[in-house]
Design an enzyme around this catalytic site. Structure first.
Site, PDB file in Angstrom:
ATOM      1  N   HIS A 134       1.256  -2.743  -8.639  1.00 12.56           N
ATOM      2  CA  HIS A 134       0.103  -2.932  -9.513  1.00 12.56           C
ATOM      3  C   HIS A 134       0.557  -3.658 -10.768  1.00 12.56           C
ATOM      4  O   HIS A 134       0.850  -3.013 -11.784  1.00 12.56           O
ATOM      5  CB  HIS A 134      -0.535  -1.574  -9.844  1.00 12.56           C
ATOM      6  CG  HIS A 134      -0.942  -0.827  -8.606  1.00 12.56           C
ATOM      7  ND1 HIS A 134      -0.530   0.451  -8.320  1.00 12.56           N
ATOM      8  CD2 HIS A 134      -1.713  -1.213  -7.551  1.00 12.56           C
ATOM      9  CE1 HIS A 134      -1.024   0.829  -7.160  1.00 12.56           C
ATOM     10  NE2 HIS A 134      -1.752  -0.165  -6.674  1.00 12.56           N
ATOM     11  N   ARG A 195       2.038  -8.278  11.885  1.00  9.07           N
ATOM     12  CA  ARG A 195       2.086  -7.321  12.989  1.00  9.07           C
ATOM     13  C   ARG A 195       3.214  -7.732  13.933  1.00  9.07           C
ATOM     14  O   ARG A 195       3.543  -8.926  14.029  1.00  9.07           O
ATOM     15  CB  ARG A 195       0.760  -7.337  13.763  1.00  9.07           C
ATOM     16  CG  ARG A 195      -0.433  -6.923  12.926  1.00  9.07           C
ATOM     17  CD  ARG A 195      -0.432  -5.411  12.675  1.00  9.07           C
ATOM     18  NE  ARG A 195      -1.594  -4.994  11.914  1.00  9.07           N
ATOM     19  CZ  ARG A 195      -1.538  -4.343  10.743  1.00  9.07           C
ATOM     20  NH1 ARG A 195      -0.376  -4.057  10.189  1.00  9.07           N
ATOM     21  NH2 ARG A 195      -2.633  -3.975  10.124  1.00  9.07           N
ATOM     22  N   LYS A 198       6.536  -9.572  19.023  1.00  8.72           N
ATOM     23  CA  LYS A 198       7.526  -9.438  20.100  1.00  8.72           C
ATOM     24  C   LYS A 198       8.829  -8.929  19.512  1.00  8.72           C
ATOM     25  O   LYS A 198       8.920  -8.658  18.314  1.00  8.72           O
ATOM     26  CB  LYS A 198       7.723 -10.764  20.843  1.00  8.72           C
ATOM     27  CG  LYS A 198       8.115 -11.939  19.961  1.00  8.72           C
ATOM     28  CD  LYS A 198       8.242 -13.247  20.752  1.00  8.72           C
ATOM     29  CE  LYS A 198       6.883 -13.856  21.112  1.00  8.72           C
ATOM     30  NZ  LYS A 198       6.974 -15.122  21.828  1.00  8.72           N
TER      31      LYS A 198
HETATM   32  C1  COA Z   1       7.270 -16.047  14.464  1.00  7.69           C
HETATM   33  C2  COA Z   1       7.827 -17.134  15.360  1.00  7.69           C
HETATM   34  C3  COA Z   1       9.348 -17.008  15.482  1.00  7.69           C
HETATM   35  C4  COA Z   1       7.178 -16.888  16.733  1.00  7.69           C
HETATM   36  O1  COA Z   1       7.579 -17.915  17.564  1.00  7.69           O
HETATM   37  P1  COA Z   1       7.198 -17.838  19.138  1.00  7.69           P
HETATM   38  O2  COA Z   1       7.943 -16.716  19.782  1.00  7.69           O
HETATM   39  O3  COA Z   1       7.394 -19.170  19.702  1.00  7.69           O
HETATM   40  O4  COA Z   1       5.661 -17.445  19.056  1.00  7.69           O
HETATM   41  P2  COA Z   1       4.540 -17.648  20.162  1.00  7.69           P
HETATM   42  O5  COA Z   1       4.197 -19.079  20.218  1.00  7.69           O
HETATM   43  O6  COA Z   1       4.957 -16.973  21.415  1.00  7.69           O
HETATM   44  O7  COA Z   1       3.343 -16.883  19.461  1.00  7.69           O
HETATM   45  C5  COA Z   1       2.920 -15.609  19.815  1.00  7.69           C
HETATM   46  C6  COA Z   1       1.617 -15.344  19.074  1.00  7.69           C
HETATM   47  O8  COA Z   1       1.914 -15.201  17.674  1.00  7.69           O
HETATM   48  C7  COA Z   1       1.183 -16.184  16.926  1.00  7.69           C
HETATM   49  N1  COA Z   1       2.100 -16.655  15.871  1.00  7.69           N
HETATM   50  C8  COA Z   1       3.307 -17.209  16.015  1.00  7.69           C
HETATM   51  N2  COA Z   1       3.850 -17.470  14.829  1.00  7.69           N
HETATM   52  C9  COA Z   1       2.942 -17.091  13.908  1.00  7.69           C
HETATM   53  C10 COA Z   1       2.919 -17.121  12.496  1.00  7.69           C
HETATM   54  N3  COA Z   1       3.961 -17.589  11.806  1.00  7.69           N
HETATM   55  N4  COA Z   1       1.859 -16.625  11.860  1.00  7.69           N
HETATM   56  C11 COA Z   1       0.784 -16.134  12.580  1.00  7.69           C
HETATM   57  N5  COA Z   1       0.768 -16.071  13.900  1.00  7.69           N
HETATM   58  C12 COA Z   1       1.830 -16.556  14.567  1.00  7.69           C
HETATM   59  C13 COA Z   1       0.854 -17.289  17.912  1.00  7.69           C
HETATM   60  O9  COA Z   1      -0.282 -18.000  17.500  1.00  7.69           O
HETATM   61  C14 COA Z   1       0.607 -16.498  19.169  1.00  7.69           C
HETATM   62  O10 COA Z   1      -0.656 -15.916  19.084  1.00  7.69           O
HETATM   63  P3  COA Z   1      -1.591 -15.757  20.400  1.00  7.69           P
HETATM   64  O11 COA Z   1      -0.826 -14.833  21.324  1.00  7.69           O
HETATM   65  O12 COA Z   1      -2.860 -15.180  19.870  1.00  7.69           O
HETATM   66  O13 COA Z   1      -1.724 -17.131  20.964  1.00  7.69           O
HETATM   67  C15 COA Z   1       7.496 -18.566  14.833  1.00  7.69           C
HETATM   68  O14 COA Z   1       6.136 -18.876  15.056  1.00  7.69           O
HETATM   69  C16 COA Z   1       7.789 -18.727  13.351  1.00  7.69           C
HETATM   70  O15 COA Z   1       6.937 -18.527  12.484  1.00  7.69           O
HETATM   71  N6  COA Z   1       9.072 -19.102  13.072  1.00  7.69           N
HETATM   72  C17 COA Z   1       9.563 -19.267  11.730  1.00  7.69           C
HETATM   73  C18 COA Z   1       9.533 -20.754  11.312  1.00  7.69           C
HETATM   74  C19 COA Z   1      10.103 -20.924   9.924  1.00  7.69           C
HETATM   75  O16 COA Z   1       9.570 -20.463   8.950  1.00  7.69           O
HETATM   76  N7  COA Z   1      11.233 -21.585   9.855  1.00  7.69           N
HETATM   77  C20 COA Z   1      11.885 -21.833   8.600  1.00  7.69           C
HETATM   78  C21 COA Z   1      12.666 -23.107   8.754  1.00  7.69           C
HETATM   79  S1  COA Z   1      12.774 -24.032   7.281  1.00  7.69           S
END
Ligand code: COA
Length: 217
Positions: A134, A195, A198
């Site tokens: 807060h 949330r 995986k």
């Molecule tokens: C979280 C993360 C690792 C998941 O990757 P992934 O395993 O390929 O994810 P998926 O494509 O299987 O997505 C699964 C679900 O999560 C959702 N999702 C994935 N990443 C998300 C995110 N960052 N925010 C919200 N939802 C996300 C997808 O839309 C999908 O939703 P759906 O089942 O309703 O279609 C990836 O999306 C991510 O954000 N990586 C970090 C990238 C980053 O910041 N890198 C920094 C480098 S400078």
């Protein structure tokens, strides 16, 4: 010996620079915080560190070897920072932060007071950690508590972590997430509020270059 641009860089009293420390132009090392005299707090920067231009390191920091900063980094007073830590350009580390060995903080990140970053964790660009539930509450300064990011956890770009939560070991926080609760070790979380989507063992490589992106048992 250390090297620095002595015209524009200021080194206050009671600063110990290890062998081979390189200081860029317009750096300030050992700046006394409000209420402290020049030299009252020891500031130590370990050997082999590279401090790039316009970095300000306040007094009372004890920093390990091979520390590196990008340009325009702010490190407030009385932090404990391990070896092989890097802080990217325009990032801010507030005071009384504990940072372990091998931590990488990317560019434009904000790490507030009383945060804990354990060994080998990774903080992406524009990540914001918070420490006051807060803000501006009359008691806010008495209950400040930043997040704890456990060993090897990774925080994706633009994520926001609420105060006093723990991101478990090797967990992965998706880009743009707002994390409101603790995250279990090895979990992948995403969204607002974040949330579990995986486990890191369920991640696949979109380019088929590797079976599992993080080969952690
Ligand atoms: C979280 C993360 C690792 C998941 O990757 P992934 O395993 O390929 O994810 P998926 O494509 O299987 O997505 C699964 C679900 O999560 C959702 N999702 C994935 N990443 C998300 C995110 N960052 N925010 C919200 N939802 C996300 C997808 O839309 C999908 O939703 P759906 O089942 O309703 O279609 C990836 O999306 C991510 O954000 N990586 C970090 C990238 C980053 O910041 N890198 C920094 C480098 S400078």
């Amino acid at each position: 010996m250390y090297e620095h641009d002595s015209i524009t860089t200021r080194i206050f009293a009671n600063v110990e620079l290890g062998d081979g420390v390189q200081l860029g132009s317009s750096c300030v090392i050992g700046q006394p915080p409000r209420g402290k005299q020049d030299g009252e707090l020891l500031t130590r920067v370990g050997s082999g560190s590279v401090i790039r231009s316009h970095t300000v390191v306040y007094a009372g920091n004890v920093i390990g070897e091979r520390f590196s900063t990008g340009h325009g980094v702010m490190i407030r007073e009385e932090n404990r920072i391990g070896d092989d830590v890097s802080v990217g350009s325009h990032s801010i580390v507030e005071h009384h932060v504990s940072i372990g060995n091998g931590v990488r903080i990317h560019s434009q990140a904000f790490i507030p007071e009383y945060s804990v970053l354990e060994d080998g964790c990774w903080i992406g660009p524009n990540v914001v950690l918070t420490n006051a539930y807060h803000p501006m509450c009359p008691k806010a300064k008495e209950c400040l508590k930043g997040p704890t990011v456990r060993r090897g956890a990774k925080i994706g770009a633009n994520a926001t972590l609420l105060p006093d939560i723990t991101i478990g070991e090797d967990a992965l926080v998706g880009a743009g997430s707002v994390v409101v609760d603790d995250v279990a070790a090895g979990a992948v979380v995403a969204g607002n509020p974040a949330r579990v989507i995986k486990d890191i063992s369920d991640l696949g490589c979109p380019y088929y270059m590797i079976d599992r992106p993080y080969d952690i048992d």
